[in-house]
Design a protein around this motif. Structure first.
Motif, PDB file in Angstrom:
ATOM      1  N   VAL A 101       0.806  -1.223   0.000  1.00  0.00           N
ATOM      2  CA  VAL A 101       0.000   0.000   0.000  1.00  0.00           C
ATOM      3  C   VAL A 101       0.838   1.271   0.000  1.00  0.00           C
ATOM      4  O   VAL A 101       0.665   2.141  -0.862  1.00  0.00           O
ATOM      5  CB  VAL A 101      -0.987   0.009   1.192  1.00  0.00           C
ATOM      6  CG1 VAL A 101      -1.593   1.401   1.383  1.00  0.00           C
ATOM      7  CG2 VAL A 101      -2.107  -0.998   0.948  1.00  0.00           C
ATOM      8  N   THR A 102       1.753   1.402   0.960  1.00  0.00           N
ATOM      9  CA  THR A 102       2.526   2.652   1.026  1.00  0.00           C
ATOM     10  C   THR A 102       3.385   2.836  -0.222  1.00  0.00           C
ATOM     11  O   THR A 102       3.578   3.957  -0.693  1.00  0.00           O
ATOM     12  CB  THR A 102       3.407   2.689   2.283  1.00  0.00           C
ATOM     13  OG1 THR A 102       4.233   1.509   2.328  1.00  0.00           O
ATOM     14  CG2 THR A 102       2.551   2.739   3.542  1.00  0.00           C
ATOM     15  N   GLY A 103       3.882   1.718  -0.780  1.00  0.00           N
ATOM     16  CA  GLY A 103       4.671   1.805  -2.005  1.00  0.00           C
ATOM     17  C   GLY A 103       3.838   2.249  -3.190  1.00  0.00           C
ATOM     18  O   GLY A 103       4.287   3.052  -4.020  1.00  0.00           O
ATOM     19  N   VAL A 104       2.618   1.745  -3.289  1.00  0.00           N
ATOM     20  CA  VAL A 104       1.729   2.133  -4.390  1.00  0.00           C
ATOM     21  C   VAL A 104       1.311   3.593  -4.244  1.00  0.00           C
ATOM     22  O   VAL A 104       1.203   4.327  -5.236  1.00  0.00           O
ATOM     23  CB  VAL A 104       0.490   1.217  -4.435  1.00  0.00           C
ATOM     24  CG1 VAL A 104      -0.492   1.675  -5.505  1.00  0.00           C
ATOM     25  CG2 VAL A 104       0.908  -0.231  -4.704  1.00  0.00           C
ATOM     26  N   VAL A 105       1.087   4.018  -2.999  1.00  0.00           N
ATOM     27  CA  VAL A 105       0.771   5.435  -2.761  1.00  0.00           C
ATOM     28  C   VAL A 105       1.884   6.317  -3.307  1.00  0.00           C
ATOM     29  O   VAL A 105       1.638   7.300  -4.016  1.00  0.00           O
ATOM     30  CB  VAL A 105       0.559   5.707  -1.256  1.00  0.00           C
ATOM     31  CG1 VAL A 105       0.487   7.216  -0.989  1.00  0.00           C
ATOM     32  CG2 VAL A 105      -0.721   5.040  -0.759  1.00  0.00           C
ATOM     33  N   ASP A 106       3.125   5.960  -2.995  1.00  0.00           N
ATOM     34  CA  ASP A 106       4.278   6.725  -3.481  1.00  0.00           C
ATOM     35  C   ASP A 106       4.397   6.655  -5.001  1.00  0.00           C
ATOM     36  O   ASP A 106       4.759   7.640  -5.660  1.00  0.00           O
ATOM     37  CB  ASP A 106       5.570   6.208  -2.836  1.00  0.00           C
ATOM     38  CG  ASP A 106       5.635   6.507  -1.342  1.00  0.00           C
ATOM     39  OD1 ASP A 106       4.947   7.445  -0.897  1.00  0.00           O
ATOM     40  OD2 ASP A 106       6.363   5.789  -0.626  1.00  0.00           O
ATOM     41  N   ALA A 107       4.082   5.481  -5.578  1.00  0.00           N
ATOM     42  CA  ALA A 107       4.184   5.307  -7.025  1.00  0.00           C
ATOM     43  C   ALA A 107       3.219   6.214  -7.777  1.00  0.00           C
ATOM     44  O   ALA A 107       3.490   6.616  -8.921  1.00  0.00           O
ATOM     45  CB  ALA A 107       3.914   3.846  -7.394  1.00  0.00           C
ATOM     46  N   PHE A 108       2.107   6.543  -7.141  1.00  0.00           N
ATOM     47  CA  PHE A 108       1.138   7.447  -7.761  1.00  0.00           C
ATOM     48  C   PHE A 108       1.326   8.897  -7.299  1.00  0.00           C
ATOM     49  O   PHE A 108       0.400   9.703  -7.368  1.00  0.00           O
ATOM     50  CB  PHE A 108      -0.287   6.981  -7.461  1.00  0.00           C
ATOM     51  CG  PHE A 108      -0.736   5.832  -8.315  1.00  0.00           C
ATOM     52  CD1 PHE A 108      -1.124   6.028  -9.632  1.00  0.00           C
ATOM     53  CD2 PHE A 108      -0.753   4.540  -7.811  1.00  0.00           C
ATOM     54  CE1 PHE A 108      -1.534   4.966 -10.430  1.00  0.00           C
ATOM     55  CE2 PHE A 108      -1.156   3.465  -8.596  1.00  0.00           C
ATOM     56  CZ  PHE A 108      -1.539   3.673  -9.909  1.00  0.00           C
ATOM     57  N   GLY A 109       2.513   9.205  -6.842  1.00  0.00           N
ATOM     58  CA  GLY A 109       2.841  10.589  -6.511  1.00  0.00           C
ATOM     59  C   GLY A 109       2.730  10.940  -5.052  1.00  0.00           C
ATOM     60  O   GLY A 109       3.005  12.077  -4.655  1.00  0.00           O
TER      61      GLY A 109
END
Length: 480
Positions: free
Chosen positions: A190-198
């Motif tokens: 989750v936190t990685g995907v959040v970062d991946a989307f800016g």
């Protein structure tokens, strides 16, 4: 008079024979068991995201006060608790081509997915008061209406698609395997995907969209792959002295629930369990960041906490079949888990990472059996009501699962906010006070061990299986 007595004896013999026959019959194909279990993946993409990350989103991204958030969550959960028995009663009264539970499970997920996206889309231009109101509105709608309807219906299905005790245990094990696997993936991703989307608000919004779409698709497949059975005994037993389910009013059904001591016990177990679960889940990211100093450890700890549950669930049906008792398996599993918890506290105080992970793994292995038997236990409790009162109230009976998840989980999540605020936690501060880090340690390590002991005591009192067997034996003897 003599003919009446003979009729009652014949009906009783038929009823006992039917119950015993149905308890051994197999109802489900392997793919139906997998499909049903996958429904918990749909559930945990939404509820898992909210329980694990919504507080972090609100405090660290939106800058809202954790104490106020905790209070709003608690108020929402009490409203949620009221809605549980209402939806349970509505499910009991539902008659459709899809059955009682499946329509609610199918259509409520649409609202779950929509509210999930809106919950993680709080407009930044709003005043702070408006943001709190916005959060409360959609958090309550998500939990008290749509997730409640979907969750109760999904849980009740385990009693409506099979009457085989072992199959019900298998369903419980499979669904919790999916739940655990989903939570592990989300802990890592989750936190990685959040970062991946800016990152920031936009990143959280995209994660919510992804989770909402996945949940909707999987829930639909899970619902449509199974089929509800005719009501128990309807094909074999005609007993005009027993009240019809659809003629039981809400108040009378509620009285039946409250009068069932095992229902009260299972509600208590659910509340304590999900209070403990959400307390640890909600405080986990804070523990990694501020106690261990590395937020990326969340995925590893989530895996070591949840993966052993999958191992336990593989063996749970075997252990239950061998011992003939879910209660024994669960009770002794928790006794061992409680003892291991003492060592976990010691190693956590030393910040001994390898030993913390090891004892977390061992604790989860022994305590994990309960996760796979909860639905089967509720079915046993519902069977106790049928044996003693002659009434089916499966929908309301399974409301205990949603009630426990919402009330226990809601208080647990709210407690994280309250305790962080009380200890002086500052969401956007680079470092936290000693009081704040000590409180985070207690929430993630110490308090859950204490709550485990409480669950052990409650499990020791859960003797519904033994009681049902006693009733069946007495009826069989009377029939002879």
């Amino acid at each position: 008079m003599k003919n009446t007595i003979q009729t009652i004896i014949v009906n009783r013999k038929k009823e006992v024979a039917f119950i015993m026959q149905e308890a051994e019959k197999k109802y489900l194909k392997w793919y139906q068991k997998i499909a049903y279990g996958a429904g918990d993946m749909a559930s945990n993409t939404s509820y898992g995201l909210v329980s694990s990350f919504v507080l972090l989103y609100l405090s660290d991204t939106m800058g809202l006060n954790t104490g106020i958030i905790g209070t709003l969550m608690l108020v929402s959960k009490f409203l949620d608790g009221i809605s549980d028995v209402i939806f349970g009663n509505l499910i009991d009264r539902t008659k459709s081509k899809l059955g009682k539970a499946r329509p609610w499970m199918l259509y409520a997920q649409i609202g779950v997915s929509l509210c999930l996206v809106l919950l993680f889309s709080i407009p930044g231009g709003m005043s702070e008061t408006a943001q709190y109101a916005y959060f409360f509105a959609f958090y309550t709608a998500l939990n008290a209406i749509f997730y409640t309807a979907n969750g109760i219906a999904y849980s009740a299905l385990s009693a409506l698609i099979t009457r085989n005790k072992n199959e019900r245990v298998q369903l419980g094990s499979i669904r919790f395997m999916f739940a655990v696997a989903t939570n592990i993936v989300m802990g890592f991703a989750v936190t990685g995907v959040v970062d991946a989307f800016g990152g920031g608000a936009a990143g959280w919004r995209m994660v919510a969209v992804i989770c909402g779409v996945i949940g909707l698709g999987i829930n639909t497949i899970s619902c449509l792959c199974v089929k509800e059975l005719p009501e128990e005994g309807s094909a074999a037993v005609e007993d005009t002295q027993k009240p019809k389910d659809d003629k039981i009013g809400f108040v009378e059904s509620l009285k039946l629930l409250i009068s069932n001591k095992y229902y009260i016990l299972i509600v208590a177990i659910y509340i304590v369990y999900y209070f403990m679960s959400n307390l640890t889940t909600g405080s986990a990211i804070y523990f990694m960041k501020h106690v261990l100093g590395n937020g990326s450890l969340l995925g590893l700890f989530s895996m070591m906490k949840m993966f052993p549950v999958i191992i336990a669930l593989i063996f749970t049906p075997i252990l239950v079949k061998k011992t003939g008792s879910m209660q024994k398996v669960n009770f002794w599993g928790y006794v061992i888990s409680d003892i291991l918890g003492i060592f976990l506290i010691i190693f956590a105080m030393q910040k001994n990472l390898p030993m913390m992970l090891l004892f977390m793994f061992l604790k989860g292995t022994f305590a994990g059996t309960m996760s796979g038997t909860l639905n089967a236990l509720i079915a046993e409790i519902s069977g106790y009501t049928y044996r003693t009162k002659g009434v089916h109230i499966d929908g309301m009976m399974f409301s205990c699962s949603s009630l426990g998840v919402k009330v226990g989980g809601g208080i647990g999540t709210a407690a994280v906010g309250w305790l962080l605020h009380a200890a002086g936690y500052a969401g956007k501060a680079a470092t936290q006070t000693v009081a704040a880090t000590n409180m985070i340690f207690s929430m993630y390590i110490t308090i859950p061990v204490i709550l485990g002991v409480v669950i052990t005591i409650l499990l020791g009192l859960m003797k519904v299986e033994k009681e049902n067997k006693r009733i069946d034996m007495e009826r069989a003897e009377q029939a002879d």
